[in-house]
Design a protein around this motif. Structure first.
Motif, short mmCIF file in Angstrom:
data_model
loop_
_atom_site.label_atom_id
_atom_site.label_comp_id
_atom_site.label_asym_id
_atom_site.label_seq_id
_atom_site.Cartn_x
_atom_site.Cartn_y
_atom_site.Cartn_z
N PHE A 288 21.22 48.67 42.85
CA PHE A 288 22.27 47.64 42.79
C PHE A 288 21.67 46.25 42.94
O PHE A 288 20.92 45.98 43.88
N LYS B 107 18.30 34.06 43.03
CA LYS B 107 16.97 34.40 43.54
C LYS B 107 16.64 35.88 43.25
O LYS B 107 15.55 36.21 42.78
N LYS C 208 14.06 38.11 39.93
CA LYS C 208 13.03 39.14 40.16
C LYS C 208 13.30 40.43 39.38
O LYS C 208 12.54 41.39 39.47
N ALA D 146 32.61 54.48 51.62
CA ALA D 146 33.32 53.47 52.41
C ALA D 146 34.80 53.43 52.02
O ALA D 146 35.69 53.60 52.86
N HIS E 256 18.97 48.09 48.62
CA HIS E 256 17.95 47.17 49.14
C HIS E 256 16.60 47.71 48.65
O HIS E 256 16.44 48.94 48.52
C1 LIG Z 1 23.03 43.27 51.52
C2 LIG Z 1 22.15 42.17 50.96
C3 LIG Z 1 23.00 40.92 50.75
C4 LIG Z 1 21.04 41.87 51.96
O1 LIG Z 1 20.17 40.93 51.37
P1 LIG Z 1 19.22 40.04 52.28
O2 LIG Z 1 18.54 39.04 51.40
O3 LIG Z 1 19.98 39.52 53.45
O4 LIG Z 1 18.20 41.13 52.81
P2 LIG Z 1 16.67 40.98 53.14
O5 LIG Z 1 16.27 42.19 53.91
O6 LIG Z 1 16.39 39.67 53.81
O7 LIG Z 1 15.96 41.02 51.72
C5 LIG Z 1 14.55 41.13 51.59
C6 LIG Z 1 14.16 40.74 50.18
O8 LIG Z 1 14.71 41.66 49.24
C7 LIG Z 1 15.55 40.98 48.32
N1 LIG Z 1 16.70 41.87 48.04
C8 LIG Z 1 17.68 42.24 48.88
N2 LIG Z 1 18.52 43.08 48.28
C9 LIG Z 1 18.06 43.24 47.02
C10 LIG Z 1 18.50 44.02 45.92
N3 LIG Z 1 19.60 44.79 45.99
N4 LIG Z 1 17.76 44.00 44.80
C11 LIG Z 1 16.66 43.23 44.70
N5 LIG Z 1 16.19 42.46 45.72
C12 LIG Z 1 16.89 42.48 46.85
C13 LIG Z 1 15.97 39.70 49.02
O9 LIG Z 1 16.31 38.74 48.06
C14 LIG Z 1 14.71 39.38 49.77
O10 LIG Z 1 13.76 38.83 48.86
P3 LIG Z 1 12.63 37.76 49.35
O11 LIG Z 1 11.74 38.50 50.27
O12 LIG Z 1 11.97 37.36 48.06
O13 LIG Z 1 13.40 36.66 50.03
C15 LIG Z 1 21.49 42.62 49.62
O14 LIG Z 1 20.57 43.63 49.91
C16 LIG Z 1 22.48 43.07 48.58
O15 LIG Z 1 23.24 42.29 48.06
N6 LIG Z 1 22.46 44.40 48.25
C17 LIG Z 1 23.44 44.98 47.36
C18 LIG Z 1 24.76 45.17 48.09
C19 LIG Z 1 25.79 45.85 47.21
O16 LIG Z 1 25.70 45.86 46.00
N7 LIG Z 1 26.81 46.43 47.82
C20 LIG Z 1 27.85 47.11 47.09
C21 LIG Z 1 27.52 48.55 46.84
S1 LIG Z 1 28.04 49.65 48.14
C22 LIG Z 1 29.73 49.75 47.91
O17 LIG Z 1 30.29 49.01 47.16
C23 LIG Z 1 30.48 50.79 48.67
C24 LIG Z 1 31.27 51.73 47.78
C25 LIG Z 1 30.44 52.70 47.04
O18 LIG Z 1 32.07 51.04 46.85
C26 LIG Z 1 32.19 52.54 48.70
O19 LIG Z 1 31.66 53.40 49.42
O20 LIG Z 1 33.39 52.30 48.68
#
Ligand SMILES: CC(C)(COP(=O)(O)OP(=O)(O)OC[C@H]1O[C@@H](n2cnc3c(N)ncnc32)[C@H](O)[C@@H]1OP(=O)(O)O)[C@@H](O)C(=O)NCCC(=O)NCCSC(=O)C[C@](C)(O)C(=O)O
Ligand SMILES: [Mg+2]
Length: 349
Positions: free
Chosen positions: A32, A39, A43, A184, A275
């Motif tokens: 996802f 940002k 990538k 969820a 993630h």
């Molecule tokens: C949660 C968040 C905001 C934390 O994002 P963050 O930036 O705060 O986390 P981080 O640990 O600081 O990230 C480390 C590095 O990884 C990158 N990064 C982080 N995530 C990603 C990613 N997915 N893909 C690519 N890169 C990613 C992030 O930009 C950062 O890069 P950097 O070191 O260069 O600064 C972020 O991980 C994110 O947006 N993930 C996707 C969340 C999502 O799509 N949720 C919906 C699906 S679950 C759902 O909907 C439920 C369901 C099915 O519907 C139901 O059960 O009902």
């Protein structure tokens, strides 16, 4: 019900013929990406080479005031990145059918990058009627935009009504690719008492009978076992694929691995990764164990035509275990094609 002979006919003049069988693809993880986050989007070119599927999420987790930005970002990503070069699937999760964004999601995404899109994930599917609606609309859009390969549909199982209708959803259209558990929304829909996204709950457990003063053994149980089993049966019976869905606690890699593995052992093809840290877990889990692959290869070799009964290491093998072995060997070949390191370990002939 539609007549069987009409099941595989295109639903719009000029739309591509539906697939008779699903294209054979390794889909260990559906990664996802939040496409409104520039940002992360920047990538995706590098990320695409490391995952099996990139999904641009337009639904939940995208704030209401960012829906347009997410859609535009996903379209830009689809145009900029050459996903085919690495054999990486390009998917999107559109907004729900009753939301104000769904029509623009479909019209704009299919209009702009329909030919690059492999699968559309549809959230909160309640019954076959939801799939029929998307099926018809997609056929019209494919015809209008001259999309030559059918765009497949993947349903999220995340309402009690959806679970009740899971078989009818799985068989609703030749466009069905598969299904994922949405723990969820499903928990909320069922009034389950958990705030977690996937995984167990410390209070959902069994306890041994009391024996005097002895401490009673107790163990956590799997809240999702029933739903995953039901989903796997519905998918397997209809020749489509089942997926675990998301595991929301990024800090607990061990629990994520156990949930993913249980799903894999029960028949799921993959899980979602939300993630980057979860990608390695999915790669490890959704590839068969090398010892198991070696044993399975020996079964296949010992029974060249898949019939009869032989003994291997003291264990009886017959037509049924040959089929079990074939599942493992076929998956191992698919993984080996993509992963040279595992290919060396599997040593398949
Ligand atoms: C949660 C968040 C905001 C934390 O994002 P963050 O930036 O705060 O986390 P981080 O640990 O600081 O990230 C480390 C590095 O990884 C990158 N990064 C982080 N995530 C990603 C990613 N997915 N893909 C690519 N890169 C990613 C992030 O930009 C950062 O890069 P950097 O070191 O260069 O600064 C972020 O991980 C994110 O947006 N993930 C996707 C969340 C999502 O799509 N949720 C919906 C699906 S679950 C759902 O909907 C439920 C369901 C099915 O519907 C139901 O059960 O009902
Ligand atoms: Mg949901």
């Amino acid at each position: 019900m539609k007549l069987p002979r009409r099941f595989f006919q295109p639903l719009a003049a000029g739309a591509p013929e539906p697939f008779r069988e699903l294209p054979v693809k390794l889909e260990r993880m559906i990664h996802f990406v939040p496409p409104h986050n520039e940002k992360v989007r920047a990538k995706v070119g590098d990320l695409a080479a490391t995952v099996d599927v990139v999904l641009g999420n337009l639904e939940d987790a995208v704030p209401a005031d960012q829906k347009e930005a997410a859609r535009k970002g996903f379209i830009a990503m689809g145009k900029e990145v050459d996903f085919a070069k690495t054999g990486t699937g390009l998917w999107t999760r559109i907004n729900a059918l009753n939301s104000p964004w769904i029509l623009d999601d479909l019209f704009e995404v299919v209009g702009e990058i329909g030919s690059k899109l492999d699968v559309i994930m549809v959230p909160k599917v309640e019954g076959p009627w939801d799939i029929h609606y998307i099926d018809q609309l997609l056929a019209q859009l494919e015809a209008r935009h001259k999309v030559e390969k059918p765009i497949l549909v993947h349903a999220i199982l995340e309402t009690a009504e959806g679970v009740a209708n899971v078989d009818a959803i799985a068989s609703a259209s030749p466009r069905m690719h598969g299904m994922s558990l949405g723990p969820a929304d499903l928990a909320a829909s069922r009034s389950m008492k958990t705030t977690r996204v996937g995984g167990g709950h410390p209070e959902y457990r069994v306890i041994a009978d009391a024996k005097g003063e002895e401490a009673r053994v107790s163990a956590q149980q799997d809240l999702w076992h029933y739903t995953i089993a039901k989903m796997v049966d519905a998918c397997a019976a209809n020749g489509i694929k089942a997926f675990y869905g998301p595991f929301g606690d990024f800090s607990d890699a061990a629990a994520c691995e156990v949930q993913f593995r249980n799903a894999f052992l029960m028949g799921c093809a993959g899980a979602w990764t939300l993630h980057p840290s979860q990608v390695a877990i999915a790669k490890k889990v959704f590839a068969p164990d090398p010892d198991e692959v070696n044993f399975a290869a020996r079964i296949v070799e010992a029974m060249p035509d898949g019939t009869g009964a032989v003994m291997l290491d003291g264990k009886m093998q017959d037509d049924a275990t040959w089929k079990q072995a074939k599942v493992i060997v076929d998956l191992a070949r698919l993984v080996a094609d993509k992963d040279p390191e595992l290919a060396k370990v599997y040593k398949l002939p």
